[in-house]
Design an enzyme around this catalytic site. Structure first.
Site, PDB file in Angstrom:
ATOM      1  N   ASP A   1     -41.083  -0.371   3.810  1.00  0.00           N
ATOM      2  CA  ASP A   1     -40.037  -1.396   3.959  1.00  0.00           C
ATOM      3  C   ASP A   1     -39.000  -1.138   2.875  1.00  0.00           C
ATOM      4  OD1 ASP A   1     -38.599  -4.013   4.334  1.00  0.00           O
ATOM      5  OD2 ASP A   1     -40.325  -4.421   5.617  1.00  0.00           O
TER       6      ASP A   1
ATOM      7  N   ASP B   1     -36.048   3.680   3.097  1.00  0.00           N
ATOM      8  CA  ASP B   1     -35.105   3.312   4.151  1.00  0.00           C
ATOM      9  C   ASP B   1     -35.437   4.146   5.383  1.00  0.00           C
ATOM     10  OD1 ASP B   1     -32.984   2.979   5.837  1.00  0.00           O
ATOM     11  OD2 ASP B   1     -31.428   3.353   4.334  1.00  0.00           O
ATOM     12  N   MET B   2     -35.820   3.479   6.461  1.00  0.00           N
ATOM     13  CA  MET B   2     -36.247   4.229   7.662  1.00  0.00           C
ATOM     14  C   MET B   2     -35.106   5.043   8.260  1.00  0.00           C
ATOM     15  SD  MET B   2     -36.762   1.103  10.335  1.00  0.00           S
ATOM     16  CE  MET B   2     -35.550  -0.200  10.498  1.00  0.00           C
TER      17      MET B   2
ATOM     18  N   LYS C   1     -43.641  -1.821  15.325  1.00  0.00           N
ATOM     19  CA  LYS C   1     -44.000  -3.045  16.048  1.00  0.00           C
ATOM     20  C   LYS C   1     -42.918  -4.091  15.832  1.00  0.00           C
ATOM     21  CE  LYS C   1     -47.361  -6.748  15.599  1.00  0.00           C
ATOM     22  NZ  LYS C   1     -46.780  -7.435  14.455  1.00  0.00           N
TER      23      LYS C   1
ATOM     24  N   HIS D   1     -36.202  -3.698  18.807  1.00  0.00           N
ATOM     25  CA  HIS D   1     -35.353  -4.674  19.529  1.00  0.00           C
ATOM     26  C   HIS D   1     -34.283  -5.297  18.617  1.00  0.00           C
ATOM     27  CE1 HIS D   1     -38.208  -8.374  18.742  1.00  0.00           C
ATOM     28  NE2 HIS D   1     -37.984  -7.671  17.655  1.00  0.00           N
TER      29      HIS D   1
END
Ligand SMILES: C[S@@+](CC[C@H](N)C(=O)[O-])C[C@H]1O[C@@H](n2cnc3c(N)ncnc32)[C@H](O)[C@@H]1O
Length: 364
Positions: free
Chosen positions: A231, A251-252, A265, A269
């Protein structure tokens, strides 16, 4: 070239009368949400639960310490809610109501792994902070605004520090609402979908959020698995180390900690297609090859017009909900396919539908 006009068929008298009734219903739908909010604010689901599972209107008036003069109004509220499946009618002559699975989810104080009181979600999406977005939707459409309606109206982003500073109480409730929304079903998924975790030795749970229930539940169910949570650094700093899960700040959009499998998960969205492709491409770099069991596991809504109408309506409402608050979207299988292909995945599969959501696997 303009499309060819379809001739307007003037409705029959019967159709017009039916249409008027439908228009009344559609115009007043919000009263269903407000009646449900009222029932939760009064504590009706919890009162019925404490009264042993069913209650008459006089029972409720006494249990909730409401003025006896409100009895006939409460009867009318309960009648509407029962017609929507929130409560069920045990005895219509006595006007006695019991809980349905829906109102069971709104009971406070049930100590069970599979029960989470959903009141924070309901109270968040029926709060004026949220309703104001829907009230201003036509205005938002006319503006050349890049930001979602939430940011446009409140000058801050939902769930983020800017909102915490501006509206701390609403922020707190919205965070609880998000945790309820994201956490519910985690244990059910681990039971019903345990196959998808077989053979996984290491997993990165991309985006922690709230109380980190997902990663902890996975380690509990599969103690041999090495689980890492990614995260933002400011979020990871708040998490006490537990010696069980490995917490990494990062940072993704830049990189994702390497593991055989990455779990996304209730993440994608929130993001536009363009952003999802960037996130998924980084997932692909992080996972093992397909031969070594590499995959990305995704839990999110999968829009399906072939589902029963109420379920599809729920999915569409959640899509507009996302449009209002985060600028993200819900996706059908074609939309999912598009972003997987653009991110460089060779194949994907809808493993299982799971309530309004679905579990997808994307393979490198
Ligand atoms: C909706 S939650 C994720 C839900 C979570 N997977 C669950 O099921 O409970 C969003 C999380 O994404 C995190 N996040 C947002 N941007 C991020 C980024 N660029 N890199 C990593 N984490 C990010 C936020 O800090 C927040 O904790």
């Amino acid at each position: 070239m303009a499309t060819q006009a379809t001739p307007i068929v003037v409705p029959t008298d019967a159709e017009l009368l039916q249409a008027q009734a439908d228009l009344w219903r559609h115009s007043l739908y919000y009263l269903k949400s407000m009646a449900l909010k009222c029932a939760v604010e009064l504590g009706i689901p919890t009162a019925i639960y404490r009264l042993g599972g069913s209650a008459s209107i006089p029972d409720l008036i006494t249990a909730l310490s409401l003025p006896v003069a409100k009895q006939q109004f409460l009867s009318r509220l309960m009648r509407l809610l029962a017609s929507s499946g929130v409560f069920s009618v045990v005895d219509s002559t006595e006007a006695t109501y019991s809980l349905t699975p829906l109102s069971y989810l709104l009971v406070d104080g049930i100590e069970a792994d599979d029960h989470i009181n959903h009141a924070p979600f309901l109270l968040t999406v029926t709060a004026t902070h949220y309703i104001d977005l829907a009230m201003g939707l036509a205005h938002w459409f006319k503006q050349d605004a890049k930001k979602p309606p939430f940011d446009h109206v409140h000058g801050a982003s939902l769930f983020e520090e800017s909102m915490e500073r501006k509206h701390p109480e609403f922020h707190k409730m919205a965070m609880q609402g998000l945790i309820v929304h994201d956490n519910f079903g985690t244990n059910i998924a681990l039971r019903e979908l345990s196959d998808i975790y077989q053979g996984i030795n290491s997993l990165t749970d991309c985006c922690y959020h709230g109380d980190g229930m997902t990663a902890k539940a996975i380690v509990k169910a599969f103690p041999h698995m090495k689980v890492t949570v990614l995260d933002l650094p400011q979020e990871i700093r708040k998490i006490p180390t537990d010696g069980v899960v490995n917490y990494v700040g990062g940072d993704m959009f830049k990189s994702i900690p390497r593991a055989q499998v990455v779990l996304l998960k209730m993440v994608l969205h929130h993001w536009s297609d363009e952003d999802c492709v960037k996130i998924l491409a980084n997932c692909k770099k992080a996972i093992a090859s397909r031969e070594e069991g590499g995959k990305v596991l995704i839990g999110d809504i999968v829009l399906d017009p072939a589902s029963e109408p109420v379920m599809f309506e729920t999915q569409l409402l959640m899509d507009v909900c996302m449009m209002l608050m985060k600028g993200g979207r819900q996706r059908d299988l074609n939309d999912w396919r598009d972003i997987f292909i653009k991110a460089g995945f060779s194949d994907f599969k809808l493993v299982k539908k799971f309530g309004a959501r679905g579990v997808l696997e994307a393979y490198p």
